[in-house]
Scaffold this motif. Structure first.
Motif, PDB file in Angstrom:
ATOM      1  N   PRO A  24       0.709  -1.193  -0.031  1.00  0.00           N
ATOM      2  CA  PRO A  24       0.046  -0.089   0.146  1.00  0.00           C
ATOM      3  C   PRO A  24       0.724   1.306   0.044  1.00  0.00           C
ATOM      4  O   PRO A  24       0.416   2.263  -0.554  1.00  0.00           O
ATOM      5  CB  PRO A  24      -0.901  -0.038   1.197  1.00  0.00           C
ATOM      6  CG  PRO A  24      -0.899  -1.593   1.482  1.00  0.00           C
ATOM      7  CD  PRO A  24       0.575  -2.188   1.179  1.00  0.00           C
ATOM      8  N   ALA A  25       1.788   1.298   0.685  1.00  0.00           N
ATOM      9  CA  ALA A  25       2.746   2.340   0.743  1.00  0.00           C
ATOM     10  C   ALA A  25       3.134   2.846  -0.583  1.00  0.00           C
ATOM     11  O   ALA A  25       3.363   3.948  -0.953  1.00  0.00           O
ATOM     12  CB  ALA A  25       3.939   2.417   1.719  1.00  0.00           C
ATOM     13  N   GLU A  26       3.690   1.782  -1.413  1.00  0.00           N
ATOM     14  CA  GLU A  26       4.105   1.968  -2.821  1.00  0.00           C
ATOM     15  C   GLU A  26       2.980   2.604  -3.563  1.00  0.00           C
ATOM     16  O   GLU A  26       3.171   3.276  -4.498  1.00  0.00           O
ATOM     17  CB  GLU A  26       4.794   0.764  -3.284  1.00  0.00           C
ATOM     18  CG  GLU A  26       6.315   0.608  -2.653  1.00  0.00           C
ATOM     19  CD  GLU A  26       6.827  -0.792  -3.312  1.00  0.00           C
ATOM     20  OE1 GLU A  26       6.524  -1.168  -4.407  1.00  0.00           O
ATOM     21  OE2 GLU A  26       7.831  -0.968  -2.530  1.00  0.00           O
ATOM     22  N   ILE A  27       1.692   1.937  -3.470  1.00  0.00           N
ATOM     23  CA  ILE A  27       0.785   2.602  -4.291  1.00  0.00           C
ATOM     24  C   ILE A  27       0.614   4.042  -4.146  1.00  0.00           C
ATOM     25  O   ILE A  27       0.363   4.763  -4.998  1.00  0.00           O
ATOM     26  CB  ILE A  27      -0.508   1.622  -4.047  1.00  0.00           C
ATOM     27  CG1 ILE A  27      -0.323   0.162  -4.497  1.00  0.00           C
ATOM     28  CG2 ILE A  27      -1.863   2.246  -4.593  1.00  0.00           C
ATOM     29  CD1 ILE A  27      -1.445  -0.761  -4.135  1.00  0.00           C
ATOM     30  N   LEU A  28       0.541   4.247  -2.731  1.00  0.00           N
ATOM     31  CA  LEU A  28       0.133   5.666  -2.309  1.00  0.00           C
ATOM     32  C   LEU A  28       1.250   6.546  -2.773  1.00  0.00           C
ATOM     33  O   LEU A  28       0.920   7.624  -3.379  1.00  0.00           O
ATOM     34  CB  LEU A  28       0.146   5.767  -0.980  1.00  0.00           C
ATOM     35  CG  LEU A  28      -1.372   5.739  -0.523  1.00  0.00           C
ATOM     36  CD1 LEU A  28      -1.396   6.078   1.106  1.00  0.00           C
ATOM     37  CD2 LEU A  28      -2.109   7.179  -0.781  1.00  0.00           C
ATOM     38  N   SER A  29       2.501   6.195  -2.935  1.00  0.00           N
ATOM     39  CA  SER A  29       3.726   6.845  -3.190  1.00  0.00           C
ATOM     40  C   SER A  29       3.277   7.335  -4.787  1.00  0.00           C
ATOM     41  O   SER A  29       3.699   8.537  -5.172  1.00  0.00           O
ATOM     42  CB  SER A  29       5.032   6.106  -3.080  1.00  0.00           C
ATOM     43  OG  SER A  29       5.982   6.771  -3.750  1.00  0.00           O
ATOM     44  N   LYS A  30       3.022   6.295  -5.824  1.00  0.00           N
ATOM     45  CA  LYS A  30       2.781   6.426  -7.072  1.00  0.00           C
ATOM     46  C   LYS A  30       1.677   7.605  -7.273  1.00  0.00           C
ATOM     47  O   LYS A  30       1.598   8.372  -8.015  1.00  0.00           O
ATOM     48  CB  LYS A  30       2.399   5.051  -7.637  1.00  0.00           C
ATOM     49  CG  LYS A  30       2.242   5.311  -9.356  1.00  0.00           C
ATOM     50  CD  LYS A  30       1.766   3.865  -9.969  1.00  0.00           C
ATOM     51  CE  LYS A  30       0.395   3.897  -9.478  1.00  0.00           C
ATOM     52  NZ  LYS A  30      -0.321   2.995 -10.486  1.00  0.00           N
ATOM     53  N   LEU A  31       0.790   7.399  -6.450  1.00  0.00           N
ATOM     54  CA  LEU A  31      -0.564   8.218  -6.601  1.00  0.00           C
ATOM     55  C   LEU A  31      -0.433   9.742  -6.137  1.00  0.00           C
ATOM     56  O   LEU A  31      -1.170  10.554  -6.593  1.00  0.00           O
ATOM     57  CB  LEU A  31      -1.842   7.682  -5.865  1.00  0.00           C
ATOM     58  CG  LEU A  31      -2.348   6.167  -6.543  1.00  0.00           C
ATOM     59  CD1 LEU A  31      -3.340   5.719  -5.736  1.00  0.00           C
ATOM     60  CD2 LEU A  31      -2.601   6.644  -7.997  1.00  0.00           C
ATOM     61  N   ASN A  33       2.909  11.259  -5.357  1.00  0.00           N
ATOM     62  CA  ASN A  33       4.093  11.552  -5.821  1.00  0.00           C
ATOM     63  C   ASN A  33       4.846  11.864  -4.482  1.00  0.00           C
ATOM     64  O   ASN A  33       5.836  12.746  -4.561  1.00  0.00           O
ATOM     65  CB  ASN A  33       3.960  12.928  -6.727  1.00  0.00           C
ATOM     66  CG  ASN A  33       3.339  12.849  -7.986  1.00  0.00           C
ATOM     67  OD1 ASN A  33       3.899  11.787  -8.722  1.00  0.00           O
ATOM     68  ND2 ASN A  33       2.567  13.487  -8.616  1.00  0.00           N
ATOM     69  N   LYS A  34       4.573  11.284  -3.432  1.00  0.00           N
ATOM     70  CA  LYS A  34       5.404  11.288  -2.377  1.00  0.00           C
ATOM     71  C   LYS A  34       6.295  10.219  -2.341  1.00  0.00           C
ATOM     72  O   LYS A  34       6.180   9.266  -2.868  1.00  0.00           O
ATOM     73  CB  LYS A  34       4.628  11.109  -1.039  1.00  0.00           C
ATOM     74  CG  LYS A  34       3.641  12.277  -0.623  1.00  0.00           C
ATOM     75  CD  LYS A  34       2.649  12.042   0.533  1.00  0.00           C
ATOM     76  CE  LYS A  34       1.685  13.288   0.740  1.00  0.00           C
ATOM     77  NZ  LYS A  34       0.952  12.900   2.017  1.00  0.00           N
ATOM     78  N   THR A  35       7.420  10.190  -1.632  1.00  0.00           N
ATOM     79  CA  THR A  35       8.210   9.036  -1.457  1.00  0.00           C
ATOM     80  C   THR A  35       7.658   7.939  -0.549  1.00  0.00           C
ATOM     81  O   THR A  35       6.629   8.260   0.368  1.00  0.00           O
ATOM     82  CB  THR A  35       9.827   9.280  -0.850  1.00  0.00           C
ATOM     83  OG1 THR A  35       9.484   9.618   0.442  1.00  0.00           O
ATOM     84  CG2 THR A  35      10.228  10.459  -1.746  1.00  0.00           C
ATOM     85  N   VAL A  36       8.043   6.666  -0.834  1.00  0.00           N
ATOM     86  CA  VAL A  36       7.532   5.555   0.049  1.00  0.00           C
ATOM     87  C   VAL A  36       7.969   5.858   1.512  1.00  0.00           C
ATOM     88  O   VAL A  36       6.998   5.755   2.324  1.00  0.00           O
ATOM     89  CB  VAL A  36       8.113   4.267  -0.347  1.00  0.00           C
ATOM     90  CG1 VAL A  36       7.868   3.107   0.608  1.00  0.00           C
ATOM     91  CG2 VAL A  36       7.688   3.804  -1.775  1.00  0.00           C
ATOM     92  N   GLN A  37       8.905   6.537   1.660  1.00  0.00           N
ATOM     93  CA  GLN A  37       9.475   7.033   3.276  1.00  0.00           C
ATOM     94  C   GLN A  37       8.381   7.743   3.828  1.00  0.00           C
ATOM     95  O   GLN A  37       8.210   7.928   4.977  1.00  0.00           O
ATOM     96  CB  GLN A  37      10.995   7.476   3.111  1.00  0.00           C
ATOM     97  CG  GLN A  37      11.916   6.269   3.005  1.00  0.00           C
ATOM     98  CD  GLN A  37      12.060   5.953   1.363  1.00  0.00           C
ATOM     99  OE1 GLN A  37      11.531   6.496   0.478  1.00  0.00           O
ATOM    100  NE2 GLN A  37      12.613   4.828   0.908  1.00  0.00           N
ATOM    101  N   GLU A  38       8.123   8.902   3.043  1.00  0.00           N
ATOM    102  CA  GLU A  38       7.094   9.909   3.335  1.00  0.00           C
ATOM    103  C   GLU A  38       5.787   9.285   3.556  1.00  0.00           C
ATOM    104  O   GLU A  38       5.345   9.668   4.807  1.00  0.00           O
ATOM    105  CB  GLU A  38       6.774  11.022   2.290  1.00  0.00           C
ATOM    106  CG  GLU A  38       8.207  11.874   2.252  1.00  0.00           C
ATOM    107  CD  GLU A  38       7.941  12.942   1.020  1.00  0.00           C
ATOM    108  OE1 GLU A  38       8.417  13.861   1.187  1.00  0.00           O
ATOM    109  OE2 GLU A  38       7.390  12.371   0.182  1.00  0.00           O
ATOM    110  N   VAL A  39       5.268   8.436   2.935  1.00  0.00           N
ATOM    111  CA  VAL A  39       3.998   7.747   3.256  1.00  0.00           C
ATOM    112  C   VAL A  39       4.195   6.755   4.564  1.00  0.00           C
ATOM    113  O   VAL A  39       3.175   7.068   5.357  1.00  0.00           O
ATOM    114  CB  VAL A  39       3.625   6.872   1.813  1.00  0.00           C
ATOM    115  CG1 VAL A  39       2.467   5.974   2.266  1.00  0.00           C
ATOM    116  CG2 VAL A  39       3.486   7.562   0.828  1.00  0.00           C
ATOM    117  N   GLN A  40       5.125   6.111   4.575  1.00  0.00           N
ATOM    118  CA  GLN A  40       5.486   5.130   5.823  1.00  0.00           C
ATOM    119  C   GLN A  40       5.564   6.090   7.108  1.00  0.00           C
ATOM    120  O   GLN A  40       5.256   5.799   8.063  1.00  0.00           O
ATOM    121  CB  GLN A  40       6.551   4.438   5.512  1.00  0.00           C
ATOM    122  CG  GLN A  40       6.596   3.406   4.373  1.00  0.00           C
ATOM    123  CD  GLN A  40       7.796   2.438   4.236  1.00  0.00           C
ATOM    124  OE1 GLN A  40       9.061   3.288   4.436  1.00  0.00           O
ATOM    125  NE2 GLN A  40       7.934   1.304   3.781  1.00  0.00           N
ATOM    126  N   ALA A  41       6.151   7.242   6.905  1.00  0.00           N
ATOM    127  CA  ALA A  41       6.310   8.299   7.996  1.00  0.00           C
ATOM    128  C   ALA A  41       5.069   8.520   8.600  1.00  0.00           C
ATOM    129  O   ALA A  41       4.694   8.588   9.676  1.00  0.00           O
ATOM    130  CB  ALA A  41       7.119   9.196   7.777  1.00  0.00           C
TER     131      ALA A  41
END
Length: 140
Positions: A24-31, A33-41
């Motif tokens: 899910p973090a990678e999916i949100l990152s793509k949608l 334009n945040k990095t995966v690390q930003e989404v995970q944070a």
């Protein structure tokens, strides 16, 4: 040579859905334009993935991508023999009804008792103990 290329194309086609959306973090990152690390944070700070998607105006797209990702996971479970076709159909029916009513809060998203689908880390093998999450643990 042609047989080898065809075989590689078939393997790539089977693996592409799983590789294209790893989590899910990678999916949100793509949608978003945040990095995966930003989404995970944001997730570690207590926000649900759905709430992050809603805040960034991509909730509908996120729901569609998540449903597609989960369908791919279920299908790979059937192909591996982890799920019967009947179990997969039951789960997908339940999942589609839940996703239709999803508001991004994460409330009421428990699986029915018989629906543990091995989507968690470790798959019951003791590997979901925080390894790989920056917790300083190393496998022995």
């Amino acid at each position: 040579m042609k047989k080898r290329i065809l075989a590689l194309a078939v393997v790539a086609a089977l693996l592409l859905p799983v590789v294209a959306h790893a989590n899910p973090a990678e999916i949100l990152s793509k949608l978003t334009n945040k990095t995966v690390q930003e989404v995970q944070a944001e997730r570690k700070a207590g926000k649900t993935y759905g709430a992050i998607a809603k805040e960034d105006g991509v909730a509908n797209e996120f729901k569609k991508e998540m449903l597609s990702w989960k369908k791919d996971l279920v299908q790979s479970g059937v192909q591996r023999g982890d799920l019967s076709a009947e179990q997969a159909a039951d789960y997908l029916d339940w999942l589609e009804s839940r996703m239709a009513n999803c508001d991004g809060t994460g409330q009421g998203c428990e699986l029915p008792l018989h629906m543990g689908m091995k989507f968690g880390n470790g798959h019951g093998k003791g590997h979901g103990m925080g390894y790989g999450n920056g917790n300083g643990k190393a496998r022995q």
